[in-house]
Design an enzyme around this catalytic site. Structure first.
Site, PDB file in Angstrom:
ATOM      1  N   CYS A 114       0.814  -1.234   0.000  1.00 22.78           N
ATOM      2  CA  CYS A 114       0.000   0.000   0.000  1.00 22.78           C
ATOM      3  C   CYS A 114       0.842   1.275   0.000  1.00 22.78           C
ATOM      4  O   CYS A 114       0.419   2.299  -0.530  1.00 22.78           O
ATOM      5  CB  CYS A 114      -0.924   0.013   1.202  1.00 22.78           C
ATOM      6  SG  CYS A 114      -1.935  -1.458   1.283  1.00 22.78           S
ATOM      7  N   HIS A 276      -3.922   6.951   1.125  1.00 18.43           N
ATOM      8  CA  HIS A 276      -4.071   5.661   0.446  1.00 18.43           C
ATOM      9  C   HIS A 276      -5.490   5.173   0.692  1.00 18.43           C
ATOM     10  O   HIS A 276      -5.988   5.230   1.823  1.00 18.43           O
ATOM     11  CB  HIS A 276      -3.041   4.663   0.989  1.00 18.43           C
ATOM     12  CG  HIS A 276      -3.435   3.237   0.747  1.00 18.43           C
ATOM     13  ND1 HIS A 276      -3.733   2.771  -0.507  1.00 18.43           N
ATOM     14  CD2 HIS A 276      -3.621   2.192   1.600  1.00 18.43           C
ATOM     15  CE1 HIS A 276      -4.072   1.495  -0.415  1.00 18.43           C
ATOM     16  NE2 HIS A 276      -4.019   1.123   0.843  1.00 18.43           N
ATOM     17  N   ASN A 306      -9.901  -0.668  -3.028  1.00 18.42           N
ATOM     18  CA  ASN A 306      -8.514  -0.441  -2.624  1.00 18.42           C
ATOM     19  C   ASN A 306      -7.603  -1.007  -3.719  1.00 18.42           C
ATOM     20  O   ASN A 306      -7.586  -2.217  -3.947  1.00 18.42           O
ATOM     21  CB  ASN A 306      -8.291  -1.151  -1.281  1.00 18.42           C
ATOM     22  CG  ASN A 306      -6.865  -1.064  -0.765  1.00 18.42           C
ATOM     23  OD1 ASN A 306      -5.942  -0.772  -1.513  1.00 18.42           O
ATOM     24  ND2 ASN A 306      -6.683  -1.347   0.503  1.00 18.42           N
TER      25      ASN A 306
HETATM   26  O1  UT7 Z   1      -4.704  -1.429   2.168  1.00 20.20           O
HETATM   27  C1  UT7 Z   1      -4.316  -2.530   2.948  1.00 20.20           C
HETATM   28  C2  UT7 Z   1      -4.512  -2.222   4.363  1.00 20.20           C
HETATM   29  N1  UT7 Z   1      -5.761  -2.841   4.772  1.00 20.20           N
HETATM   30  C3  UT7 Z   1      -6.570  -2.164   5.551  1.00 20.20           C
HETATM   31  O2  UT7 Z   1      -6.320  -1.054   5.899  1.00 20.20           O
HETATM   32  C4  UT7 Z   1      -7.801  -2.894   6.041  1.00 20.20           C
HETATM   33  C5  UT7 Z   1      -8.114  -2.510   7.450  1.00 20.20           C
HETATM   34  N2  UT7 Z   1      -9.261  -3.274   7.975  1.00 20.20           N
HETATM   35  C6  UT7 Z   1     -10.507  -3.107   7.496  1.00 20.20           C
HETATM   36  O3  UT7 Z   1     -10.726  -2.321   6.590  1.00 20.20           O
HETATM   37  C7  UT7 Z   1     -11.617  -3.873   8.164  1.00 20.20           C
HETATM   38  O4  UT7 Z   1     -11.098  -4.604   9.233  1.00 20.20           O
HETATM   39  C8  UT7 Z   1     -12.362  -4.844   7.189  1.00 20.20           C
HETATM   40  C9  UT7 Z   1     -13.184  -4.052   6.216  1.00 20.20           C
HETATM   41  C10 UT7 Z   1     -11.378  -5.721   6.452  1.00 20.20           C
HETATM   42  C11 UT7 Z   1     -13.301  -5.751   7.964  1.00 20.20           C
HETATM   43  O5  UT7 Z   1     -14.202  -4.988   8.733  1.00 20.20           O
HETATM   44  P1  UT7 Z   1     -14.404  -5.288  10.287  1.00 20.20           P
HETATM   45  O6  UT7 Z   1     -15.434  -4.376  10.748  1.00 20.20           O
HETATM   46  O7  UT7 Z   1     -13.054  -5.213  10.941  1.00 20.20           O
HETATM   47  O8  UT7 Z   1     -14.962  -6.749  10.277  1.00 20.20           O
HETATM   48  P2  UT7 Z   1     -14.379  -8.086  10.914  1.00 20.20           P
HETATM   49  O9  UT7 Z   1     -13.247  -8.612  10.141  1.00 20.20           O
HETATM   50  O10 UT7 Z   1     -14.195  -7.868  12.392  1.00 20.20           O
HETATM   51  O11 UT7 Z   1     -15.606  -9.070  10.719  1.00 20.20           O
HETATM   52  C12 UT7 Z   1     -16.892  -8.811  11.328  1.00 20.20           C
HETATM   53  C13 UT7 Z   1     -17.881  -9.809  10.802  1.00 20.20           C
HETATM   54  C14 UT7 Z   1     -17.390 -11.252  10.873  1.00 20.20           C
HETATM   55  O12 UT7 Z   1     -18.500 -12.093  11.163  1.00 20.20           O
HETATM   56  P3  UT7 Z   1     -18.777 -12.594  12.682  1.00 20.20           P
HETATM   57  O13 UT7 Z   1     -17.542 -13.352  13.060  1.00 20.20           O
HETATM   58  O14 UT7 Z   1     -18.989 -11.353  13.489  1.00 20.20           O
HETATM   59  O15 UT7 Z   1     -19.991 -13.429  12.517  1.00 20.20           O
HETATM   60  C15 UT7 Z   1     -16.922 -11.529   9.477  1.00 20.20           C
HETATM   61  O16 UT7 Z   1     -16.988 -12.912   9.142  1.00 20.20           O
HETATM   62  O17 UT7 Z   1     -18.140  -9.558   9.419  1.00 20.20           O
HETATM   63  C16 UT7 Z   1     -17.952 -10.758   8.673  1.00 20.20           C
HETATM   64  N3  UT7 Z   1     -17.468 -10.377   7.339  1.00 20.20           N
HETATM   65  C17 UT7 Z   1     -18.302 -10.138   6.314  1.00 20.20           C
HETATM   66  N4  UT7 Z   1     -19.643 -10.175   6.214  1.00 20.20           N
HETATM   67  C18 UT7 Z   1     -20.170  -9.845   5.031  1.00 20.20           C
HETATM   68  C19 UT7 Z   1     -16.198 -10.225   6.928  1.00 20.20           C
HETATM   69  N5  UT7 Z   1     -16.183  -9.855   5.638  1.00 20.20           N
HETATM   70  C20 UT7 Z   1     -17.477  -9.809   5.234  1.00 20.20           C
HETATM   71  C21 UT7 Z   1     -18.094  -9.490   4.017  1.00 20.20           C
HETATM   72  N6  UT7 Z   1     -19.445  -9.532   3.949  1.00 20.20           N
HETATM   73  N7  UT7 Z   1     -17.398  -9.152   2.912  1.00 20.20           N
END
Ligand code: UT7
Length: 349
Positions: A114, A276, A306
């Site tokens: 990134c 970014h 992204n």
């Molecule tokens: O450029 C590279 C650098 N990367 C970043 O900066 C990314 C930084 N992180 C993020 O942007 C966020 O952490 C994400 C967008 C990747 C994820 O969001 P989050 O609010 O942190 O969600 P999470 O990973 O804690 O997951 C919450 C829930 C989970 O379900 P349970 O365990 O609560 O039942 C995941 O399985 O959301 C679920 N989940 C989804 N549900 C629907 C994860 N991805 C998805 C999805 N659609 N695409």
């Protein structure tokens, strides 16, 4: 000593638009979840066979070179940032050199994910300042759509990423106070594995077990990319999203303030921040923390997702094309991502 200025800028995104709803064909997800957590509405995917990381880079570079008022034969160095190269090796820089029929110039690939574009810009800046080169092509390009896990298991990663390319031509300027005022580069490898693609690689679990395993003859030769790895989907990127998010919202503001303070500015002096495009929620958090107005930050993750090393040059180009950047404006580029690595560049346009 000359400073470097951006003399030309270009971008390219593939035609094919993939909406959040389109992704529901492959995995359990929803438009609401993706938009609420990331701000993304759609992204672009490159043509499977006719477009590569390099071909998209060439499209963006062609525009940047033309806008700089030069030809590809005038370019005297290429710096190419990507994490999704056409080949494991050689890098994409030489492929651009070949495709654009450039002279036998140096070509350097940068693997900083990134923050790759800001790292690349910083390296180019040093070469300009020392007088070694006069027309450097700096590119960020990614074709993520080729290597993501589109099953429900990979949805936390795959919904975020999109394809595209951005490029700039860097040239020397002797105009006092114009161009790149400073760049700052950082890394902390402590959490290298929490946003990573482990394979193909030579690690053979060295870092995770902390010892080199004792392989038998049959296993040697399978380590780089074995059938077992593919069967277990170990050829896809891994991300602990929440952990990356927590670190990003600390390091983004830090490195932006570092850039501003190094040249004696405050957040109020900033005309435009191009963060970014990792996640709109991260950008909004940074904006709030630095007390920036909406017109001081440019985001386009809503349309492109992204695009890793390409996200900053694409956003910079788009903002410039929309007239949001004018001569004399103070522009800050800032990135954070896998490694972790993070970086900033402060530019007087
Ligand atoms: O450029 C590279 C650098 N990367 C970043 O900066 C990314 C930084 N992180 C993020 O942007 C966020 O952490 C994400 C967008 C990747 C994820 O969001 P989050 O609010 O942190 O969600 P999470 O990973 O804690 O997951 C919450 C829930 C989970 O379900 P349970 O365990 O609560 O039942 C995941 O399985 O959301 C679920 N989940 C989804 N549900 C629907 C994860 N991805 C998805 C999805 N659609 N695409």
């Amino acid at each position: 000593m000359p400073q470097s200025k951006i003399a030309g800028i270009g971008m390219y995104v593939p035609e094919h638009i993939v909406t959040n709803n389109d992704l529901k064909k492959y995995m359990e997800t929803s438009d609401e979840w993706i938009e609420e957590r990331t701000g993304i509405k759609e992204r672009r995917y490159a043509h499977r066979t006719n477009e590569t990381t390099t071909t998209m880079a060439v499209e963006a570079a062609t525009i940047a070179i033309e806008r700089a008022g030069i030809t590809p034969q005038d370019i005297d160095f290429i710096i190419f940032a990507t994490l999704s190269p056409d080949y494991y090796f050689p890098g994409c820089g030489v492929l651009v050199q070949r495709a654009m029929k450039m002279k036998e110039i140096g070509a350097l690939d940068i693997r900083n994910q990134c923050s790759g574009f800001v790292y690349a810009l910083s390296v180019a800046d040093q070469f300009i300042k020392t007088g070694m080169y006069k027309n450097i092509l700096v590119v960020g390009s990614e074709k993520h759509s080729f290597g993501l896990d589109f099953t429900t298991r990979g949805r936390n990663v795959s919904v975020i990423f999109g394809d595209g390319a951005g490029a700039v031509v860097l040239q020397p300027t002797t105009q006092e106070g114009q161009g790149i005022l400073n760049t700052h580069l950082h890394s902390d490898g402590e959490s290298a594995e929490i946003l990573a693609m482990y394979n193909p690689g030579t690690h053979a679990n060295h870092w995770t077990t902390n010892k080199v395993a004792d392989f038998d003859e049959a296993e040697i030769g399978q380590m780089f990319m074995s059938k077992d790895m593919i069967d277990h989907d170990q050829n896809f990127p891994f991300m602990d999203g929440p952990a990356v998010f927590k670190k990003a919202i600390v390091k983004f503001p830090e490195v932006i303030m570092e850039a501003l303070q190094a040249s004696g500015f405050t957040h109020a002096d900033l005309n435009l921040l191009i963060p970014h495009q990792a996640n709109l929620r991260i950008a909004q958090f940074v904006q709030q923390k630095l007390q920036l107005r909406n017109d001081q930050v440019y985001n386009n993750i809503q349309q492109y997702g992204n695009t890793t090393a390409a996200s900053i040059p694409i956003a910079l180009c788009e903002a410039w094309q929309m007239g949001k950047i004018k001569e004399g404006d103070l522009v800050c580029l800032a990135a954070f991502g896998s490694g972790f690595t993070w970086a900033s560049a402060l530019i007087r346009w």
